[in-house]
Write a protein that holds these residues in place. Structure first.
Motif, short mmCIF file in Angstrom:
data_model
loop_
_atom_site.label_atom_id
_atom_site.label_comp_id
_atom_site.label_asym_id
_atom_site.label_seq_id
_atom_site.Cartn_x
_atom_site.Cartn_y
_atom_site.Cartn_z
N LEU A 72 0.83 -1.20 0.00
CA LEU A 72 0.00 0.00 0.00
C LEU A 72 0.86 1.25 0.00
CD1 LEU A 72 -2.68 -0.83 2.73
CD2 LEU A 72 -3.12 -0.56 0.28
N ASP A 73 0.49 2.22 -0.81
CA ASP A 73 1.09 3.55 -0.75
C ASP A 73 0.37 4.31 0.35
OD1 ASP A 73 1.93 6.18 -1.08
OD2 ASP A 73 2.04 6.03 -3.26
N LEU A 74 1.01 4.41 1.50
CA LEU A 74 0.36 5.04 2.65
C LEU A 74 0.13 6.53 2.46
CD1 LEU A 74 2.01 3.36 5.78
CD2 LEU A 74 -0.23 2.92 4.76
N ARG A 75 0.85 7.15 1.56
CA ARG A 75 0.61 8.57 1.30
C ARG A 75 -0.80 8.78 0.77
NH1 ARG A 75 5.54 9.35 -2.66
NH2 ARG A 75 4.57 7.39 -3.38
N THR A 76 -1.23 7.91 -0.12
CA THR A 76 -2.60 8.00 -0.64
C THR A 76 -3.61 7.59 0.41
OG1 THR A 76 -1.85 7.57 -2.91
CG2 THR A 76 -4.17 7.15 -2.42
N VAL A 77 -3.32 6.52 1.13
CA VAL A 77 -4.24 6.05 2.18
C VAL A 77 -4.48 7.16 3.20
CG1 VAL A 77 -4.49 4.42 4.09
CG2 VAL A 77 -3.62 3.63 1.88
N ARG A 78 -3.43 7.86 3.60
CA ARG A 78 -3.58 8.95 4.57
C ARG A 78 -4.32 10.14 3.96
NH1 ARG A 78 1.77 7.10 6.53
NH2 ARG A 78 2.81 8.36 4.94
N ARG A 79 -4.03 10.42 2.70
CA ARG A 79 -4.65 11.59 2.06
C ARG A 79 -6.17 11.47 2.00
NH1 ARG A 79 -6.24 12.22 -2.98
NH2 ARG A 79 -5.04 10.43 -3.75
N ILE A 80 -6.66 10.26 1.74
CA ILE A 80 -8.11 10.09 1.65
C ILE A 80 -8.73 9.66 2.98
CG2 ILE A 80 -7.96 9.58 -0.81
CD1 ILE A 80 -8.37 6.66 -0.21
N GLY A 81 -7.90 9.55 4.02
CA GLY A 81 -8.41 9.21 5.36
C GLY A 81 -8.99 7.81 5.45
N LEU A 82 -8.38 6.86 4.76
CA LEU A 82 -8.93 5.50 4.69
C LEU A 82 -8.38 4.63 5.82
CD1 LEU A 82 -10.68 3.53 3.07
CD2 LEU A 82 -8.68 3.04 1.64
N VAL A 83 -9.29 3.95 6.50
CA VAL A 83 -8.93 2.95 7.51
C VAL A 83 -9.81 1.73 7.30
CG1 VAL A 83 -8.16 4.63 9.24
CG2 VAL A 83 -10.55 3.90 9.20
N PHE A 84 -9.51 0.66 8.00
CA PHE A 84 -10.34 -0.54 7.92
C PHE A 84 -11.59 -0.34 8.78
CE2 PHE A 84 -6.13 -1.98 6.76
CZ PHE A 84 -6.39 -2.83 5.69
N ASP A 85 -12.73 -0.64 8.20
CA ASP A 85 -14.02 -0.40 8.84
C ASP A 85 -14.24 -1.37 10.00
OD1 ASP A 85 -16.72 -0.05 9.52
OD2 ASP A 85 -17.28 0.39 7.45
N PRO A 86 -14.43 -0.86 11.23
CA PRO A 86 -14.62 -1.75 12.39
C PRO A 86 -15.87 -2.60 12.32
CG PRO A 86 -15.00 0.56 12.99
CD PRO A 86 -14.39 0.57 11.62
N VAL A 87 -16.81 -2.25 11.44
CA VAL A 87 -18.01 -3.07 11.27
C VAL A 87 -17.64 -4.49 10.88
CG1 VAL A 87 -20.05 -3.40 9.80
CG2 VAL A 87 -19.54 -1.13 10.74
N PHE A 88 -16.50 -4.64 10.19
CA PHE A 88 -16.08 -5.95 9.70
C PHE A 88 -15.04 -6.60 10.61
CE2 PHE A 88 -17.51 -3.41 6.13
CZ PHE A 88 -18.38 -4.28 5.48
N GLY A 89 -15.01 -6.17 11.86
CA GLY A 89 -13.97 -6.64 12.78
C GLY A 89 -13.92 -8.13 12.98
N HIS A 90 -15.08 -8.79 13.03
CA HIS A 90 -15.10 -10.24 13.23
C HIS A 90 -15.72 -10.98 12.06
CE1 HIS A 90 -14.78 -8.84 17.49
NE2 HIS A 90 -13.95 -9.86 17.55
N ALA A 91 -16.25 -10.24 11.10
CA ALA A 91 -16.94 -10.89 9.98
C ALA A 91 -16.00 -11.23 8.85
CB ALA A 91 -18.07 -9.98 9.47
#
Length: 326
Positions: free
Chosen positions: A179-198
């Motif tokens: 992953l290019d973290l520069r882009t990930v940070r720019r768009i504020g993307l994180v892993f959705d906690p809704v899918f934490g156990h699914a």
């Protein structure tokens, strides 16, 4: 050792720090075997970057991997950091990796039950350097502790996609992903906690990255080997995994839909596609029973399970594949 062939894309060349992130949970033998290999992989690209490191995210609240990782770090050729994440769930662990990689430009995910091919990281970085992709995806090939029975082999339950290097993709798993973290940070993307156990957190993450303009490409040379334990080579486990795959696809499709009308369309699409798969799988299963074909029985069951998972997701059911009892 060079990590590229030809000119490096200007934007890629600006990436000067890389971290390899491995998630672990109560697998001391796996992480003990994986760490030396991951450290060696980091060394293999050290001439390309100003800084490389390995990050171990331990999702065990008891921090069972701490002593092993910190002991290994004392003599490792690259920095190795132990990072506990006490909040249960794959999403929390992946988000911890994103947070711990804040000082890096590139983050590479791999799982503790996987083993990289000799040139794995070199190949991922080379593909990243050749273009303007924000993510590079590699293949996962299964190796088994025990040979699966013929029904599982006939159903190709562990067969994953392969395609030529450079092929654009729109979705990826995070068990072999740069992953290019520069882009990930720019768009504020994180892993959705809704899918934490699914499960499906990686599907949601990479589909969101793609839909927001990120270019994901395939690197077919960057193979990791998935070490499959005996308990995952049962018929019940592979059928549940097929159901989970369909289930997470519908859930993420609905979550990604923009507005009420789009969500209605996503639900109708999920019902239609899931229904067709379920019906087609059921017919193939019956045909396999009548013709005594192991292949048709197994593949029919696989398609039926995935279709049923898709339909169940449309109606809000979330199969929590990673739910822990403790």
């Amino acid at each position: 050792m060079t990590t590229t062939s030809g000119a490096v894309h200007p934007r890629a060349a600006e990436a000067r720090a890389l971290a390899v992130a491995v998630l672990t949970y109560k697998r001391p033998a796996d992480i003990a075997e994986a760490l030396p290999q991951l450290a060696a992989q980091a060394v293999s690209v050290s001439s390309r970057f100003d800084r490389v490191e390995v990050i171990v995210v331990d999702n065990d609240p008891a921090e069972s991997a701490r002593e092993l990782v910190e002991s290994f770090a004392l003599t490792a050729e690259v920095p190795v950091r132990y990072c506990p994440e006490p909040v249960s769930g794959i999403t929390a662990a992946r988000n911890r990796a994103l947070a711990e990689g804040a000082g890096s430009d590139i983050l590479v995910f791999i799982d503790d039950d996987e083993r990289p091919s000799p040139e794995w990281l070199v190949d991922l970085v080379a593909t990243f350097d050749r273009g303007d992709a924000v993510a590079v995806v590699g293949p996962v090939i299964s190796r088994f502790d025990v040979q699966p029975d013929p029904w599982i082999e006939a159903g190709e339950f562990f067969r994953r996609r392969r395609m030529p290097t450079g092929t654009p993709v729109s979705v990826a798993a995070t068990n072999n992903l740069l992953l290019d973290l520069r882009t990930v940070r720019r768009i504020g993307l994180v892993f959705d906690p809704v899918f934490g156990h699914a499960g499906g957190e990686d599907t949601m993450f990479t589909r969101t990255l793609h839909e927001r303009g990120g270019r994901l490409v395939w690197c077919d040379e960057a193979i990791v080997w998935d070490v499959v334990p005996a308990e995952r080579t049962t018929r019940s486990w592979v059928v549940r995994r097929a159901f989970s795959s369909g289930n997470s696809w519908s859930l993420t499709s609905i979550a990604l839909a923009d507005g009420p009308l789009a969500r209605v369309r996503a639900r109708l699409t999920g019902i239609a596609k899931g229904g067709v798969r379920a019906a087609g799988g059921a017919l193939r299963l019956v045909g396999g029973v009548l013709t005594r074909s192991v292949r048709h029985r197994a593949k029919g069951t696989r398609t039926l399970a995935r279709g049923a998972g898709m339909v169940s997701g449309v109606f809000g059911y979330s199969y929590e594949e990673y739910r822990r009892s403790s």
